[in-house]
Write a protein that holds these residues in place. Structure first.
Motif, short mmCIF file in Angstrom:
data_model
loop_
_atom_site.label_atom_id
_atom_site.label_comp_id
_atom_site.label_asym_id
_atom_site.label_seq_id
_atom_site.Cartn_x
_atom_site.Cartn_y
_atom_site.Cartn_z
N PHE A 75 3.99 -17.25 -4.24
CA PHE A 75 4.10 -16.48 -3.00
C PHE A 75 4.89 -15.18 -3.19
O PHE A 75 5.01 -14.38 -2.26
N ASP A 76 5.43 -14.98 -4.39
CA ASP A 76 6.14 -13.74 -4.71
C ASP A 76 5.28 -12.77 -5.51
O ASP A 76 5.81 -11.84 -6.14
N ALA A 77 3.97 -12.95 -5.47
CA ALA A 77 3.08 -12.12 -6.28
C ALA A 77 3.24 -10.63 -5.96
O ALA A 77 3.24 -9.79 -6.85
N GLU A 78 3.38 -10.31 -4.68
CA GLU A 78 3.56 -8.89 -4.33
C GLU A 78 4.99 -8.44 -4.62
O GLU A 78 5.20 -7.33 -5.10
N PHE A 79 5.95 -9.30 -4.36
CA PHE A 79 7.34 -8.97 -4.70
C PHE A 79 7.46 -8.64 -6.18
O PHE A 79 8.19 -7.70 -6.56
N VAL A 108 15.43 6.79 -14.11
CA VAL A 108 15.05 7.49 -12.87
C VAL A 108 16.20 7.36 -11.87
O VAL A 108 16.77 6.28 -11.71
N LYS A 109 16.52 8.45 -11.21
CA LYS A 109 17.69 8.45 -10.32
C LYS A 109 17.36 8.07 -8.88
O LYS A 109 18.24 7.59 -8.15
N ASN A 110 16.10 8.31 -8.46
CA ASN A 110 15.76 8.13 -7.05
C ASN A 110 14.39 7.46 -6.93
O ASN A 110 13.46 7.78 -7.68
N ILE A 111 14.26 6.58 -5.94
CA ILE A 111 12.98 5.92 -5.73
C ILE A 111 12.74 5.71 -4.25
O ILE A 111 13.66 5.39 -3.49
N VAL A 112 11.50 5.92 -3.82
CA VAL A 112 11.08 5.61 -2.45
C VAL A 112 10.05 4.49 -2.54
O VAL A 112 9.02 4.64 -3.20
N MET A 113 10.34 3.37 -1.91
CA MET A 113 9.41 2.25 -1.90
C MET A 113 8.76 2.10 -0.52
O MET A 113 9.43 2.21 0.51
N SER A 114 7.48 1.84 -0.51
CA SER A 114 6.77 1.55 0.74
C SER A 114 7.00 0.07 1.06
O SER A 114 6.64 -0.81 0.28
N GLN A 153 4.44 -17.11 7.64
CA GLN A 153 3.39 -17.04 6.64
C GLN A 153 2.75 -15.65 6.54
O GLN A 153 1.64 -15.51 6.02
N VAL A 154 3.44 -14.62 7.01
CA VAL A 154 2.91 -13.26 6.91
C VAL A 154 3.47 -12.65 5.63
O VAL A 154 4.39 -11.82 5.64
N LEU A 155 2.90 -13.07 4.52
CA LEU A 155 3.46 -12.76 3.21
C LEU A 155 3.42 -11.27 2.89
O LEU A 155 4.30 -10.77 2.19
N HIS A 156 2.41 -10.56 3.39
CA HIS A 156 2.31 -9.14 3.02
C HIS A 156 3.34 -8.29 3.76
O HIS A 156 3.58 -7.14 3.36
N PHE A 157 3.97 -8.80 4.79
CA PHE A 157 5.12 -8.15 5.40
C PHE A 157 6.40 -8.62 4.72
O PHE A 157 7.23 -7.81 4.29
N ASP A 158 6.57 -9.94 4.64
CA ASP A 158 7.82 -10.48 4.11
C ASP A 158 8.03 -10.14 2.63
O ASP A 158 9.16 -9.96 2.18
N GLY A 159 6.93 -10.07 1.88
CA GLY A 159 7.04 -9.70 0.47
C GLY A 159 7.56 -8.29 0.30
O GLY A 159 8.40 -8.00 -0.56
N LYS A 160 7.07 -7.38 1.13
CA LYS A 160 7.52 -5.98 1.07
C LYS A 160 8.98 -5.86 1.52
O LYS A 160 9.74 -5.04 0.99
N TYR A 161 9.36 -6.69 2.50
CA TYR A 161 10.76 -6.67 2.94
C TYR A 161 11.67 -7.18 1.81
O TYR A 161 12.76 -6.65 1.60
#
Length: 310
Positions: free
Chosen positions: A95-99, A114-120, A135-143
């Motif tokens: 369940f951590d595949a996107e993480f 690299v000094k700076n990063i912007v993550m979506s 079970q909304v993995l595509h939100f929780d994984g990004k969080y």
């Protein structure tokens, strides 16, 4: 000295938007990071932007990411959940595949200095719903990626951009109504008057990231929610008819039609707890941007989309 930005997913919706917006500023050297630098999409980038460097990297291969990021001052990172390789891993119990994707991007950036990063990223539906929808993995994984980025604050300056609900989804979930074989029917489980923060992903993401880079100190360690405003779910449909003259209707469908517990919980959470937890303060920040967010009418005018094929 001109700074360099490496952009993950440069051939996709978000990465492509960032590439176009940053290129238009003329302020950066850009590296378009893609899985296949010989693909038609990558070649189109090279043809349109000959000054952009192409780099090949696999998001599950940290060594390739390190090579692509070497020499960059900034990285824009975006991850993907709804792709076969990720869904296969999730189906097998990871369940951590996107993480894992986000962690690889962050770790690779740190490894090469690299000094700076912007993550979506996105908010956690599990947290917003108080655990009701888990079970909304595509939100929780990004969080979880956002949390991991913040945990590395001693090694890299990180900012998170949280884009709103894709206007592009209306095209994806459309058809010609079988009732008259003429009306364009846009479907969603949301009630027609449900309020959602909309974004033209392919256009507005880049403007937001450009703003973050110009004001990076203001966004370090903070999420930046991006949308021009809250709209009723049916507003995109009304705007479509106003712009094109074609008859259209909004169809609220049962959650069962989604055939997905993940999406069912997502839409139920939107309705009960809001996309951003009913936050509105971010709208004032968005107004400070030297950028006009896309409205529903703008979206249809810009796309020139005449409707789904019959």
């Amino acid at each position: 000295m001109t700074q360099t930005v490496a952009i993950i997913g440069a051939t996709g919706l978000q990465g492509g938007s960032v590439l176009r917006a940053l290129h238009a500023t003329g302020k950066y050297k850009l590296v378009a990071v893609t899985r296949d630098a010989s693909s038609e999409s990558a070649m189109n980038i090279k043809a349109k932007y000959p000054d952009v460097k192409l780099a090949t990297a696999n998001i599950y291969d940290p060594a390739s990411l390190e090579k692509a990021f070497k020499g960059a001052d900034y990285v824009f990172g975006v991850t993907q959940f709804f792709q076969p390789a990720v869904l296969e891993k999730v189906g097998a119990g990871n369940f951590d595949a996107e993480f894992d994707q986000g962690k690889n991007i962050i770790d690779a950036a740190i490894a090469v200095g690299v000094k700076n990063i912007v993550m979506s990223t996105l908010p956690s539906v599990k947290e917003l719903s108080g655990g009701k929808y888990s079970q909304v993995l595509h939100f929780d994984g990004k969080y979880k990626i956002e949390e991991y980025l913040n945990s590395k604050a001693d090694k890299i300056r990180g900012a998170a951009v949280r884009v709103g609900y894709y206007m592009e989804n209306y095209i994806t979930f459309s058809r010609i109504s079988p009732d008259d074989n003429d009306t364009v029917e846009f479907s969603s489980p949301l009630p027609p008057t449900a309020k959602i923060p909309l974004i033209d992903t392919a256009k507005d993401t880049g403007g937001a990231v450009a703003y973050i880079l110009d004001n990076f100190d203001d966004f370090v360690g903070k999420p930046f929610e991006v949308s021009g405003g809250y709209y009723e779910a049916q507003d995109m449909v009304t705007a479509y008819t106003e712009v094109t003259g074609r008859p259209a209707k909004y169809a609220q469908i049962p959650h069962a039609y989604l055939n997905s517990e993940e999406l069912t919980q997502m839409f139920k959470s939107f309705e009960e707890f809001g996309f951003y937890g009913h936050k509105t303060d971010f709208l004032e920040v968005n107004k400070k941007m030297d950028y006009n967010h896309t409205t529903p009418a703008d979206f249809w005018k810009n796309r020139g989309w005449t409707g789904p094929s019959q």
